[in-house]
Design a protein around this motif. Structure first.
Motif, mmCIF file in Angstrom:
data_model
loop_
_atom_site.group_PDB
_atom_site.id
_atom_site.type_symbol
_atom_site.label_atom_id
_atom_site.label_comp_id
_atom_site.label_asym_id
_atom_site.label_seq_id
_atom_site.Cartn_x
_atom_site.Cartn_y
_atom_site.Cartn_z
ATOM 1 N N LYS A 29 0.849 -1.194 0.000
ATOM 2 C CA LYS A 29 0.000 0.000 0.000
ATOM 3 C C LYS A 29 0.885 1.245 0.000
ATOM 4 C CE LYS A 29 -3.549 -2.677 0.565
ATOM 5 N NZ LYS A 29 -3.455 -3.635 -0.486
ATOM 6 N N GLU A 30 0.391 2.326 -0.571
ATOM 7 C CA GLU A 30 1.182 3.556 -0.660
ATOM 8 C C GLU A 30 1.596 4.097 0.706
ATOM 9 O OE1 GLU A 30 -0.172 6.678 -3.222
ATOM 10 O OE2 GLU A 30 -0.391 5.317 -4.925
ATOM 11 N N ASN A 31 0.766 3.907 1.724
ATOM 12 C CA ASN A 31 1.113 4.446 3.043
ATOM 13 C C ASN A 31 1.998 3.506 3.858
ATOM 14 O OD1 ASN A 31 -0.938 2.602 3.481
ATOM 15 N ND2 ASN A 31 -1.908 3.790 5.105
ATOM 16 N N ASP A 32 2.374 2.363 3.297
ATOM 17 C CA ASP A 32 3.280 1.444 3.990
ATOM 18 C C ASP A 32 4.646 2.091 4.172
ATOM 19 O OD1 ASP A 32 1.461 -0.640 4.203
ATOM 20 O OD2 ASP A 32 2.225 -1.706 2.432
ATOM 21 N N LYS A 33 5.204 1.933 5.371
ATOM 22 C CA LYS A 33 6.578 2.366 5.616
ATOM 23 C C LYS A 33 7.478 1.264 5.078
ATOM 24 C CE LYS A 33 5.496 5.222 9.543
ATOM 25 N NZ LYS A 33 5.669 5.443 10.981
ATOM 26 N N ILE A 34 8.405 1.648 4.225
ATOM 27 C CA ILE A 34 9.237 0.662 3.525
ATOM 28 C C ILE A 34 10.022 -0.196 4.507
ATOM 29 C CG2 ILE A 34 11.154 0.392 1.905
ATOM 30 C CD1 ILE A 34 10.027 2.887 0.427
ATOM 31 N N LYS A 35 10.605 0.418 5.509
ATOM 32 C CA LYS A 35 11.407 -0.334 6.475
ATOM 33 C C LYS A 35 10.518 -1.070 7.487
ATOM 34 C CE LYS A 35 14.953 0.197 10.011
ATOM 35 N NZ LYS A 35 15.793 1.136 10.752
ATOM 36 N N ASP A 36 9.633 -0.334 8.139
ATOM 37 C CA ASP A 36 8.863 -0.891 9.253
ATOM 38 C C ASP A 36 7.748 -1.831 8.813
ATOM 39 O OD1 ASP A 36 10.469 0.581 10.971
ATOM 40 O OD2 ASP A 36 9.068 2.266 11.037
ATOM 41 N N ASP A 37 6.974 -1.434 7.804
ATOM 42 C CA ASP A 37 5.825 -2.244 7.385
ATOM 43 C C ASP A 37 6.187 -3.350 6.401
ATOM 44 O OD1 ASP A 37 4.103 -0.693 8.973
ATOM 45 O OD2 ASP A 37 3.759 0.737 7.346
ATOM 46 N N LEU A 38 7.144 -3.066 5.520
ATOM 47 C CA LEU A 38 7.498 -4.051 4.491
ATOM 48 C C LEU A 38 8.732 -4.864 4.852
ATOM 49 C CD1 LEU A 38 6.833 -1.912 1.283
ATOM 50 C CD2 LEU A 38 5.252 -3.403 2.535
ATOM 51 N N GLY A 39 9.429 -4.469 5.911
ATOM 52 C CA GLY A 39 10.590 -5.222 6.365
ATOM 53 C C GLY A 39 11.805 -5.115 5.462
ATOM 54 N N VAL A 40 11.903 -4.016 4.726
ATOM 55 C CA VAL A 40 13.021 -3.814 3.801
ATOM 56 C C VAL A 40 14.184 -3.196 4.575
ATOM 57 C CG1 VAL A 40 13.768 -2.534 1.750
ATOM 58 C CG2 VAL A 40 11.485 -3.563 1.817
ATOM 59 N N PHE A 66 17.390 9.528 0.942
ATOM 60 C CA PHE A 66 17.419 9.363 2.401
ATOM 61 C C PHE A 66 16.130 9.827 3.064
ATOM 62 C CE2 PHE A 66 22.118 9.209 1.910
ATOM 63 C CZ PHE A 66 22.306 7.985 2.530
ATOM 64 N N ASN A 67 15.349 10.663 2.371
ATOM 65 C CA ASN A 67 14.098 11.179 2.931
ATOM 66 C C ASN A 67 12.911 10.251 2.692
ATOM 67 O OD1 ASN A 67 15.300 13.587 3.884
ATOM 68 N ND2 ASN A 67 15.218 14.428 1.827
ATOM 69 N N ILE A 68 13.117 9.158 1.988
ATOM 70 C CA ILE A 68 12.029 8.227 1.686
ATOM 71 C C ILE A 68 11.693 7.412 2.929
ATOM 72 C CG2 ILE A 68 11.362 6.194 0.334
ATOM 73 C CD1 ILE A 68 13.300 7.249 -1.861
ATOM 74 N N VAL A 69 10.421 7.451 3.312
ATOM 75 C CA VAL A 69 9.948 6.650 4.433
ATOM 76 C C VAL A 69 8.871 5.683 3.950
ATOM 77 C CG1 VAL A 69 8.782 6.691 6.686
ATOM 78 C CG2 VAL A 69 10.476 8.453 6.122
ATOM 79 N N THR A 70 7.909 6.203 3.190
ATOM 80 C CA THR A 70 6.790 5.388 2.731
ATOM 81 C C THR A 70 6.895 5.073 1.243
ATOM 82 O OG1 THR A 70 5.411 7.277 2.119
ATOM 83 C CG2 THR A 70 5.260 6.509 4.414
ATOM 84 N N VAL A 71 6.076 4.144 0.813
ATOM 85 C CA VAL A 71 6.014 3.816 -0.617
ATOM 86 C C VAL A 71 5.587 5.057 -1.393
ATOM 87 C CG1 VAL A 71 4.855 2.391 -2.346
ATOM 88 C CG2 VAL A 71 5.548 1.380 -0.161
ATOM 89 N N LYS A 72 4.677 5.849 -0.846
ATOM 90 C CA LYS A 72 4.237 7.079 -1.517
ATOM 91 C C LYS A 72 5.402 8.053 -1.673
ATOM 92 C CE LYS A 72 0.769 10.742 -1.585
ATOM 93 N NZ LYS A 72 1.606 11.545 -2.402
ATOM 94 N N ASP A 73 6.250 8.180 -0.665
ATOM 95 C CA ASP A 73 7.437 9.031 -0.773
ATOM 96 C C ASP A 73 8.286 8.594 -1.966
ATOM 97 O OD1 ASP A 73 6.698 10.328 1.613
ATOM 98 O OD2 ASP A 73 8.088 9.131 2.836
ATOM 99 N N LEU A 74 8.468 7.297 -2.099
ATOM 100 C CA LEU A 74 9.252 6.749 -3.206
ATOM 101 C C LEU A 74 8.580 7.048 -4.540
ATOM 102 C CD1 LEU A 74 11.581 5.102 -4.367
ATOM 103 C CD2 LEU A 74 10.292 3.025 -3.814
ATOM 104 N N LEU A 75 7.282 6.810 -4.618
ATOM 105 C CA LEU A 75 6.543 7.095 -5.857
ATOM 106 C C LEU A 75 6.631 8.570 -6.235
ATOM 107 C CD1 LEU A 75 3.321 4.961 -5.358
ATOM 108 C CD2 LEU A 75 5.047 4.636 -7.133
#
Length: 84
Positions: A29-40, A66-75
């Protein structure tokens, strides 16, 4: 090379995250945190960025990455490079 736009970019980003994180793209999901929610972890995050750069033919500024936290940030970041 034709650069994908809009939903194609979203699909590519989700697909690459899923491939590297070994998960179903439909579960991301776009609001997923890449590190915390997706385990990356940081290494996988760098792999994701490199794969996106290669697939879309862009170069992402590491300082901005370095400022990317969520999938939406990345997108949003990826889309900003494509719109240039």
């Amino acid at each position: 090379m034709t650069i994908n736009k809009g939903n194609d970019v979203r699909k590519d980003v989700f697909s690459l995250i899923a491939q590297i994180a070994r998960m179903d793209p439909g579960s991301i999901k776009e609001n997923d945190k890449i590190k915390d929610d997706l385990g990356v972890d940081s290494l996988a995050a760098m792999e994701i960025l490199a794969a996106i750069e290669k697939r879309l033919g862009i170069v992402i500024d590491e300082a901005k990455a370095f400022n990317i936290v969520t999938v939406k940030d990345l997108l949003d970041l990826v889309t900003s490079y494509i719109k240039k």
